[in-house]
Design a protein around this motif. Structure first.
Motif, PDB file in Angstrom:
ATOM      1  N   ASP A  63       0.793  -1.234   0.000  1.00 59.17           N
ATOM      2  CA  ASP A  63       0.000   0.000   0.000  1.00 59.17           C
ATOM      3  C   ASP A  63       0.824   1.282   0.000  1.00 59.17           C
ATOM      4  N   LYS A  64       2.146   1.194   0.029  1.00 60.62           N
ATOM      5  CA  LYS A  64       3.058   2.339  -0.047  1.00 60.62           C
ATOM      6  C   LYS A  64       2.891   3.342   1.090  1.00 60.62           C
ATOM      7  N   GLN A  65       2.349   2.945   2.228  1.00 57.77           N
ATOM      8  CA  GLN A  65       2.240   3.844   3.369  1.00 57.77           C
ATOM      9  C   GLN A  65       3.587   3.943   4.060  1.00 57.77           C
ATOM     10  N   GLN A  66       3.890   5.128   4.571  1.00 63.43           N
ATOM     11  CA  GLN A  66       5.118   5.361   5.316  1.00 63.43           C
ATOM     12  C   GLN A  66       4.948   4.895   6.757  1.00 63.43           C
ATOM     13  N   GLY A  67       6.046   4.562   7.391  1.00 66.46           N
ATOM     14  CA  GLY A  67       6.031   4.243   8.804  1.00 66.46           C
ATOM     15  C   GLY A  67       6.164   2.757   9.073  1.00 66.46           C
TER      16      GLY A  67
END
Length: 79
Positions: free
Chosen positions: A62-66
């Motif tokens: 999903d390419k979310q950061q963190g």
């Protein structure tokens, strides 16, 4: 899921929710063939044959950061 020597794999996406334990049922019939970049693989058989599965992988797409963590406590297959 993949089969040895094949240039394609089969995927099925599923949602996650932080801090919520879940059990996922991913029917074999719902897996879709993809190439190395997760693009459709029209040269692959449309249906996944469970008898040729040689590996199972889990990808975060999903390419979310963190930070992200997933715990898998088991994988079962029903015939």
């Amino acid at each position: 899921m993949g089969a040895a020597g094949q240039p394609w794999s089969y995927i099925q996406r599923f949602p996650t929710e932080a801090g919520v334990p879940r059990t996922y049922e991913l029917p074999v019939a719902a897996f879709q063939p993809v190439g190395m970049r997760m693009d459709p693989a029209p040269q692959a058989p449309a249906a996944l044959d469970p008898s040729i599965i040689t590996e199972v992988s889990v990808f975060i797409l999903d390419k979310q950061q963190g930070p992200f963590a997933i715990t898998i406590t088991g994988i079962d297959a029903e015939s």
